[in-house]
Scaffold this motif. Structure first.
Motif, short mmCIF file in Angstrom:
data_model
loop_
_atom_site.label_atom_id
_atom_site.label_comp_id
_atom_site.label_asym_id
_atom_site.label_seq_id
_atom_site.Cartn_x
_atom_site.Cartn_y
_atom_site.Cartn_z
N SER A 64 11.99 40.49 -12.96
CA SER A 64 10.44 40.19 -13.87
C SER A 64 9.78 39.53 -14.00
N ARG A 65 11.12 38.33 -13.66
CA ARG A 65 9.96 36.85 -14.19
C ARG A 65 11.18 35.72 -13.68
N ALA A 66 11.40 34.58 -13.57
CA ALA A 66 12.12 33.78 -12.77
C ALA A 66 12.10 32.61 -14.44
N LEU A 67 13.07 31.89 -15.18
CA LEU A 67 12.41 30.84 -15.58
C LEU A 67 13.43 29.66 -15.74
N ALA A 68 13.22 28.54 -15.74
CA ALA A 68 14.58 27.97 -16.25
C ALA A 68 14.33 26.57 -16.87
N LEU A 69 14.93 26.21 -17.49
CA LEU A 69 15.17 25.34 -18.68
C LEU A 69 16.44 24.37 -18.51
N MET A 70 15.63 23.30 -18.23
CA MET A 70 16.71 22.08 -18.32
C MET A 70 16.09 20.46 -18.95
N GLY A 71 16.44 19.54 -19.05
CA GLY A 71 16.18 18.08 -19.62
C GLY A 71 15.56 16.99 -18.23
N ASP A 72 15.82 16.47 -18.13
CA ASP A 72 14.54 15.03 -17.46
C ASP A 72 15.15 15.26 -16.42
N LEU A 73 16.79 14.50 -17.09
CA LEU A 73 17.52 14.02 -16.15
C LEU A 73 18.15 15.02 -15.20
N THR A 74 18.44 16.00 -15.41
CA THR A 74 19.51 16.54 -15.27
C THR A 74 17.67 17.84 -13.89
N PHE A 75 17.20 17.55 -13.62
CA PHE A 75 15.69 17.33 -13.37
C PHE A 75 15.68 17.10 -11.97
N LEU A 76 15.15 15.32 -12.72
CA LEU A 76 15.78 14.25 -11.85
C LEU A 76 16.75 14.23 -10.72
N HIS A 77 17.55 14.70 -11.53
CA HIS A 77 18.92 14.55 -10.53
C HIS A 77 19.19 15.54 -8.97
N GLY A 78 18.30 16.63 -10.05
CA GLY A 78 18.65 17.94 -8.64
C GLY A 78 16.58 18.07 -8.13
N SER A 79 15.83 17.32 -7.95
CA SER A 79 14.56 17.39 -8.01
C SER A 79 14.92 17.95 -6.60
N ASN A 80 16.06 17.41 -5.52
CA ASN A 80 15.50 17.75 -3.48
C ASN A 80 15.52 18.86 -4.02
N GLY A 81 16.12 19.73 -5.24
CA GLY A 81 16.01 21.42 -4.62
C GLY A 81 14.25 22.00 -4.82
#
Ligand SMILES: Cc1ncc(C[n+]2csc(CCOP(=O)(O)OP(=O)(O)O)c2C)c(N)n1
Ligand SMILES: [Mg+2]
Length: 202
Positions: A74-91
């Motif tokens: 019904s809804r997709a959310l993700a929660l993560m820290g800044d370094l986690t986000f930056l590490h995977g931002s190519n996604g």
């Protein structure tokens, strides 16, 4: 502590409707969620996933994109820290003819690895080396990064997060919540002593 990662995690948990999907990043976010998420109504279905084992802070954005595409929710959310986000931002880079998820990625941006301040190396005796060796702040402009990927981006205060999550833009979007990090060790200590006091009362 309304301006803490704990409050952000609770707001995200409360924004997850029945049949919702939540992908949680490693480090402080999953610990915060574990501490503050209130039990959901029995019988309602929510799916909360996290990478464990060999997986660290890498690949979390891709995990969230893949999970949101693969699972009816019904809804997709993700929660993560800044370094986690930056590490995977190519996604966030999705080709023009590829399916795009309806996914809101909440990034707790405290400019570095908050978790390390709660550990031994976060102690005052290591303060001179802490930022460079452990916290590794980047100062990255997440709005500019998202713009480069043509991904919607909003930056909100912790108090504005619930309202932002109530109005998803649709498609892939990033909601950045900026927090300070220098209070995390004290917050952790306060949480521990409050827990110990509560248990002693029983
Ligand atoms: C691939 C990989 N590299 C390094 C680490 C070590 N590591 C664990 S937590 C962390 C910091 C994460 O920072 P952030 O995503 O901003 O979360 P915070 O602790 O600030 O909540 C790092 C570098 C890891 N787990 N995986
Ligand atoms: Mg961080």
């Amino acid at each position: 502590h309304p301006d803490s990662g704990l409050a952000v995690a609770r707001t995200v948990a409360e924004a997850l409707p029945p049949d919702g999907l939540l992908v949680v990043g490693a480090s402080q976010p999953i610990r915060d969620l574990d501490v503050v998420a209130r039990p959901w109504t029995v019988g309602e279905r929510r799916y909360v996933v996290a990478n464990r084992g060999l997986a660290g802070i890498d690949g979390t954005v891709s995990t969230a994109v893949g999970a949101a595409l693969a699972r009816d929710s019904s809804r997709a959310l993700a929660l993560m820290g800044d370094l986690t986000f930056l590490h995977g931002s190519n996604g966030m880079l999705i080709g023009p003819d590829e399916p795009r998820p309806d996914l809101t990625v909440v990034v707790v941006n405290d400019d570095g690895g908050a978790i390390f301040s709660t550990l031994e190396q976060g102690g005052p005796e290591h303060a001179d080396a802490f930022e460079r060796v452990f916290a590794t702040p980047t100062g990255a402009d997440l709005g500019a990064l998202c713009a480069g990927y043509r991904v919607a981006h909003r930056r909100v205060e912790p108090a504005g997060l619930a309202a932002a999550l109530a109005l998803p833009t649709g498609g892939l979007e990033v909601v950045e919540v900026v927090l300070r990090r220098d209070d995390r060790r004290a917050l952790d200590a306060a949480l521990r002593s409050a827990t110990a006091a509560a248990l002693a009362d029983d």
